[in-house]
Design a protein around this motif. Sequence first.
Motif, PDB file in Angstrom:
ATOM      1  N   PRO A 109       0.832  -1.215   0.000  1.00 25.49           N
ATOM      2  CA  PRO A 109       0.000   0.000   0.000  1.00 25.49           C
ATOM      3  C   PRO A 109       0.862   1.260   0.000  1.00 25.49           C
ATOM      4  CG  PRO A 109      -0.860  -1.604   1.574  1.00 25.49           C
ATOM      5  CD  PRO A 109       0.462  -2.149   1.090  1.00 25.49           C
ATOM      6  N   GLY A 110       0.545   2.171  -0.906  1.00 27.44           N
ATOM      7  CA  GLY A 110       1.292   3.422  -0.991  1.00 27.44           C
ATOM      8  C   GLY A 110       2.607   3.317  -1.734  1.00 27.44           C
ATOM      9  N   ALA A 111       2.882   2.179  -2.363  1.00 23.97           N
ATOM     10  CA  ALA A 111       4.150   2.005  -3.072  1.00 23.97           C
ATOM     11  C   ALA A 111       4.309   3.054  -4.161  1.00 23.97           C
ATOM     12  CB  ALA A 111       4.221   0.611  -3.690  1.00 23.97           C
ATOM     13  N   THR A 112       5.511   3.586  -4.279  1.00 26.76           N
ATOM     14  CA  THR A 112       5.772   4.576  -5.320  1.00 26.76           C
ATOM     15  C   THR A 112       6.031   3.884  -6.653  1.00 26.76           C
ATOM     16  OG1 THR A 112       8.161   4.611  -4.968  1.00 26.76           O
ATOM     17  CG2 THR A 112       6.822   6.119  -3.617  1.00 26.76           C
ATOM     18  N   VAL A 113       5.954   4.667  -7.712  1.00 26.75           N
ATOM     19  CA  VAL A 113       6.249   4.152  -9.042  1.00 26.75           C
ATOM     20  C   VAL A 113       7.660   3.588  -9.083  1.00 26.75           C
ATOM     21  CG1 VAL A 113       6.588   4.792 -11.461  1.00 26.75           C
ATOM     22  CG2 VAL A 113       4.617   5.688 -10.203  1.00 26.75           C
ATOM     23  N   ALA A 114       8.615   4.334  -8.525  1.00 27.08           N
ATOM     24  CA  ALA A 114      10.017   3.898  -8.575  1.00 27.08           C
ATOM     25  C   ALA A 114      10.216   2.576  -7.855  1.00 27.08           C
ATOM     26  CB  ALA A 114      10.925   4.969  -7.982  1.00 27.08           C
ATOM     27  N   THR A 115       9.654   2.445  -6.667  1.00 34.17           N
ATOM     28  CA  THR A 115       9.831   1.223  -5.891  1.00 34.17           C
ATOM     29  C   THR A 115       9.231   0.024  -6.605  1.00 34.17           C
ATOM     30  OG1 THR A 115       9.845   2.422  -3.785  1.00 34.17           O
ATOM     31  CG2 THR A 115       9.280   0.091  -3.713  1.00 34.17           C
ATOM     32  N   LEU A 116       7.996   0.161  -7.065  1.00 36.38           N
ATOM     33  CA  LEU A 116       7.304  -0.971  -7.684  1.00 36.38           C
ATOM     34  C   LEU A 116       7.951  -1.364  -9.005  1.00 36.38           C
ATOM     35  CD1 LEU A 116       4.921  -2.901  -7.395  1.00 36.38           C
ATOM     36  CD2 LEU A 116       3.525  -1.252  -8.639  1.00 36.38           C
ATOM     37  N   VAL A 117       8.243  -0.394  -9.849  1.00 35.79           N
ATOM     38  CA  VAL A 117       8.800  -0.702 -11.166  1.00 35.79           C
ATOM     39  C   VAL A 117      10.211  -1.262 -11.042  1.00 35.79           C
ATOM     40  CG1 VAL A 117       9.532   0.289 -13.370  1.00 35.79           C
ATOM     41  CG2 VAL A 117       7.331   0.933 -12.381  1.00 35.79           C
ATOM     42  N   ARG A 118      11.033  -0.672 -10.185  1.00 34.18           N
ATOM     43  CA  ARG A 118      12.404  -1.163 -10.036  1.00 34.18           C
ATOM     44  C   ARG A 118      12.416  -2.602  -9.535  1.00 34.18           C
ATOM     45  NH1 ARG A 118      14.185   2.361  -6.824  1.00 34.18           N
ATOM     46  NH2 ARG A 118      15.285   3.756  -8.247  1.00 34.18           N
ATOM     47  N   LYS A 119      11.577  -2.882  -8.542  1.00 35.52           N
ATOM     48  CA  LYS A 119      11.564  -4.231  -7.982  1.00 35.52           C
ATOM     49  C   LYS A 119      11.041  -5.255  -8.975  1.00 35.52           C
ATOM     50  CE  LYS A 119      11.419  -3.424  -2.998  1.00 35.52           C
ATOM     51  NZ  LYS A 119      10.693  -3.706  -1.749  1.00 35.52           N
ATOM     52  N   ARG A 120      10.007  -4.889  -9.707  1.00 36.16           N
ATOM     53  CA  ARG A 120       9.366  -5.873 -10.569  1.00 36.16           C
ATOM     54  C   ARG A 120      10.027  -5.967 -11.948  1.00 36.16           C
ATOM     55  NH1 ARG A 120       5.012  -8.241  -8.540  1.00 36.16           N
ATOM     56  NH2 ARG A 120       4.619  -9.128 -10.609  1.00 36.16           N
ATOM     57  N   LEU A 121      10.485  -4.837 -12.497  1.00 37.14           N
ATOM     58  CA  LEU A 121      10.956  -4.823 -13.876  1.00 37.14           C
ATOM     59  C   LEU A 121      12.426  -4.464 -14.033  1.00 37.14           C
ATOM     60  CD1 LEU A 121       7.763  -3.025 -15.008  1.00 37.14           C
ATOM     61  CD2 LEU A 121       8.483  -5.139 -16.085  1.00 37.14           C
ATOM     62  N   GLY A 122      13.041  -3.970 -12.970  1.00 40.33           N
ATOM     63  CA  GLY A 122      14.452  -3.637 -13.044  1.00 40.33           C
ATOM     64  C   GLY A 122      14.710  -2.158 -13.271  1.00 40.33           C
ATOM     65  N   PRO A 123      15.930  -1.711 -13.018  1.00 42.66           N
ATOM     66  CA  PRO A 123      16.250  -0.287 -13.072  1.00 42.66           C
ATOM     67  C   PRO A 123      16.187   0.317 -14.472  1.00 42.66           C
ATOM     68  CG  PRO A 123      18.229  -1.590 -12.683  1.00 42.66           C
ATOM     69  CD  PRO A 123      17.075  -2.516 -12.536  1.00 42.66           C
ATOM     70  N   ARG A 124      16.488  -0.462 -15.513  1.00 41.60           N
ATOM     71  CA  ARG A 124      16.497   0.143 -16.838  1.00 41.60           C
ATOM     72  C   ARG A 124      15.097   0.510 -17.316  1.00 41.60           C
ATOM     73  NH1 ARG A 124      21.256  -2.442 -20.681  1.00 41.60           N
ATOM     74  NH2 ARG A 124      22.990  -1.802 -19.335  1.00 41.60           N
ATOM     75  N   VAL A 125      14.101  -0.308 -16.993  1.00 48.80           N
ATOM     76  CA  VAL A 125      12.720   0.050 -17.337  1.00 48.80           C
ATOM     77  C   VAL A 125      12.336   1.337 -16.623  1.00 48.80           C
ATOM     78  CG1 VAL A 125      10.296  -0.619 -17.146  1.00 48.80           C
ATOM     79  CG2 VAL A 125      11.993  -2.297 -17.850  1.00 48.80           C
ATOM     80  N   LEU A 126      12.690   1.429 -15.353  1.00 49.08           N
ATOM     81  CA  LEU A 126      12.382   2.641 -14.591  1.00 49.08           C
ATOM     82  C   LEU A 126      13.069   3.854 -15.192  1.00 49.08           C
ATOM     83  CD1 LEU A 126      11.279   4.182 -12.142  1.00 49.08           C
ATOM     84  CD2 LEU A 126      13.326   3.431 -10.878  1.00 49.08           C
ATOM     85  N   GLU A 127      14.375   3.766 -15.416  1.00 47.07           N
ATOM     86  CA  GLU A 127      15.152   4.945 -15.801  1.00 47.07           C
ATOM     87  C   GLU A 127      14.935   5.358 -17.251  1.00 47.07           C
ATOM     88  OE1 GLU A 127      19.028   3.568 -14.846  1.00 47.07           O
ATOM     89  OE2 GLU A 127      18.604   3.464 -12.683  1.00 47.07           O
ATOM     90  N   ARG A 128      14.800   4.384 -18.157  1.00 53.37           N
ATOM     91  CA  ARG A 128      14.757   4.726 -19.577  1.00 53.37           C
ATOM     92  C   ARG A 128      13.356   4.773 -20.186  1.00 53.37           C
ATOM     93  NH1 ARG A 128      19.930   1.288 -22.030  1.00 53.37           N
ATOM     94  NH2 ARG A 128      21.479   2.092 -20.535  1.00 53.37           N
ATOM     95  N   LEU A 129      12.369   4.158 -19.530  1.00 50.87           N
ATOM     96  CA  LEU A 129      11.020   4.144 -20.090  1.00 50.87           C
ATOM     97  C   LEU A 129       9.985   4.810 -19.184  1.00 50.87           C
ATOM     98  CD1 LEU A 129      10.860   0.536 -21.623  1.00 50.87           C
ATOM     99  CD2 LEU A 129      11.100   2.714 -22.840  1.00 50.87           C
ATOM    100  N   VAL A 130       9.984   4.441 -17.914  1.00 52.04           N
ATOM    101  CA  VAL A 130       8.942   4.949 -17.015  1.00 52.04           C
ATOM    102  C   VAL A 130       9.232   6.374 -16.554  1.00 52.04           C
ATOM    103  CG1 VAL A 130       7.794   4.596 -14.795  1.00 52.04           C
ATOM    104  CG2 VAL A 130       8.262   2.638 -16.292  1.00 52.04           C
ATOM    105  N   ALA A 131      10.463   6.656 -16.138  1.00 58.53           N
ATOM    106  CA  ALA A 131      10.793   8.003 -15.655  1.00 58.53           C
ATOM    107  C   ALA A 131      10.536   9.084 -16.701  1.00 58.53           C
ATOM    108  CB  ALA A 131      12.242   8.057 -15.167  1.00 58.53           C
ATOM    109  N   PRO A 132      10.848   8.863 -17.983  1.00 61.01           N
ATOM    110  CA  PRO A 132      10.510   9.900 -18.976  1.00 61.01           C
ATOM    111  C   PRO A 132       9.010  10.188 -19.052  1.00 61.01           C
ATOM    112  CG  PRO A 132      12.115   8.384 -19.895  1.00 61.01           C
ATOM    113  CD  PRO A 132      11.676   7.799 -18.577  1.00 61.01           C
ATOM    114  N   VAL A 133       8.173   9.149 -18.929  1.00 61.21           N
ATOM    115  CA  VAL A 133       6.719   9.359 -18.968  1.00 61.21           C
ATOM    116  C   VAL A 133       6.248  10.075 -17.715  1.00 61.21           C
ATOM    117  CG1 VAL A 133       4.470   8.214 -19.039  1.00 61.21           C
ATOM    118  CG2 VAL A 133       6.349   7.364 -20.459  1.00 61.21           C
ATOM    119  N   VAL A 134       6.719   9.617 -16.566  1.00 62.00           N
ATOM    120  CA  VAL A 134       6.289  10.225 -15.300  1.00 62.00           C
ATOM    121  C   VAL A 134       6.715  11.683 -15.229  1.00 62.00           C
ATOM    122  CG1 VAL A 134       6.654  10.171 -12.801  1.00 62.00           C
ATOM    123  CG2 VAL A 134       6.178   8.066 -14.044  1.00 62.00           C
ATOM    124  N   GLY A 135       7.926  11.987 -15.677  1.00 62.69           N
ATOM    125  CA  GLY A 135       8.392  13.369 -15.651  1.00 62.69           C
ATOM    126  C   GLY A 135       7.748  14.222 -16.717  1.00 62.69           C
TER     127      GLY A 135
END
Length: 472
Positions: free
Chosen positions: A141-167
């Motif tokens: 509950p309350g998990a952030t995008v960074a925490t959930l995506v990094r744990k489940r999909l890895g740092p590259r998905v977070l940094e190169r795909l998700v972070a550009p959309v979120v920002g």
Amino acid sequence: MSGSTLVVGGGLAGLLAAVRHQRAGRRVVLVEAADTVGGAIAATEVAGVPLSAGAEAYSTGSGAVDDLVGELGLAEQVVAPREGLGSRVVSDAGVHRAPATALLGIPARPLAADVRAVLGLAGSLRASLERLLPASYGNRPGATVATLVRKRLGPRVLERLVAPVVGGVHSADPATLEFAAASPQLAAGLVRHGSLTRAVARLRGGSTQSAGTRVHSLTPTMAVLPEALSERILAAGGFLRTGVEVSALERTATTWTVRTTRGESLEADHLVLACPPDTARQLLARAAPEIADAIPQAPSAAVRLVALVLDAPALDGFPSGTGALVAPGTAGIRAKALTHATAKWEHVRALAREARPSAASPHVVRLSYGRPGEQLPDPETIVDLALADASRILGAPLTREQLLGSRVIDWDRAMRQSLPGHRAALDALPDLLAALADGPTLELVGSWRAGTGIDAIVRADSSASSAPEGHS
């Protein structure tokens, strides 16, 4: 139903609420502190070219906004993006076509060629393992995008795909944005289907359109939408008052009394607060303290836009498609997003040519700046920065000599950050509002409650139309 409704706030959510209450047979007065209504849906003009100054499109996923504009008689002004271009993601890995089957940057098929191009084979293999994880992994509950995506999909998905959309789309930081608030559909899909990539696949339904092309706009600008809503309110006998700031609220057994900084008092038996959450909290602190305390903190992120009109034949090939989202920390680029408006929208290209007939090849490019925690670029030098950033993103040198006109546009409070706990706070609000049903009732609307984007606000209004009195 009869009675009176007072709407505080003239953005899209407030205008829609006013129309909805008029349909229910209520007398409506809307007050807005600014000199115009529409909020972040506004128009400007650069080098004679009419442009959207804020929101430039809406999602077509639910069909709700297309239904609304059709009802308002705007169907002939609906335009779709130019086909076949797609959008780009920019990171230290380079400029790549945005993966076709993705939501919030999360790919449905991590091993697809367009995903591997961005993540590399190692990043794609790591992301492909996500379907093997338990649905509960990282999903607290309350998990952030960074925490959930990094744990489940890895740092590259977070940094190169998700972070550009979120920002770029949400103007938020993945490290503080609550996942369930950022995408309730994906949060529910994770529980239902057991994985994020599987949830994306189900929600996308096999569509191969990139996110940037699953939208529509209105010609000449999106500002025709709030204009049409305003006309509908006035035609039905409602009142729109701009330049009126509310200073205090009082609630009795039968009425809400709204006091303005002009010394006026306005009364109604139903109050709609269509203002930012911090403003709503402040206004309700004495009149309805329990509700005020329950409104989640959703700090704003300031955004600075730069619209450039250029005579640039080198852009005729649309080198970055409809535009690009930029990963935080990408070397040599401060912009978080770029829209190549004359590539994305044929009507903008036609307007630019009409306004600048002597130009060899007029183009409109819009860049946005301002991630949470970042200082906005100096407005005195931001045009040169935008030219440099656009040159790097588009792969074509753009100079002051090519510049036909520019405009710097600030949005200080339009984008709200959904912090951990936001979803739970929203879920608690309906019962608190329902407790007011025996007296003058209250409704809270806006993007902080509905979610980011025009489609989310329109869908929330449609849901409110079927809600019992006092539950909005």
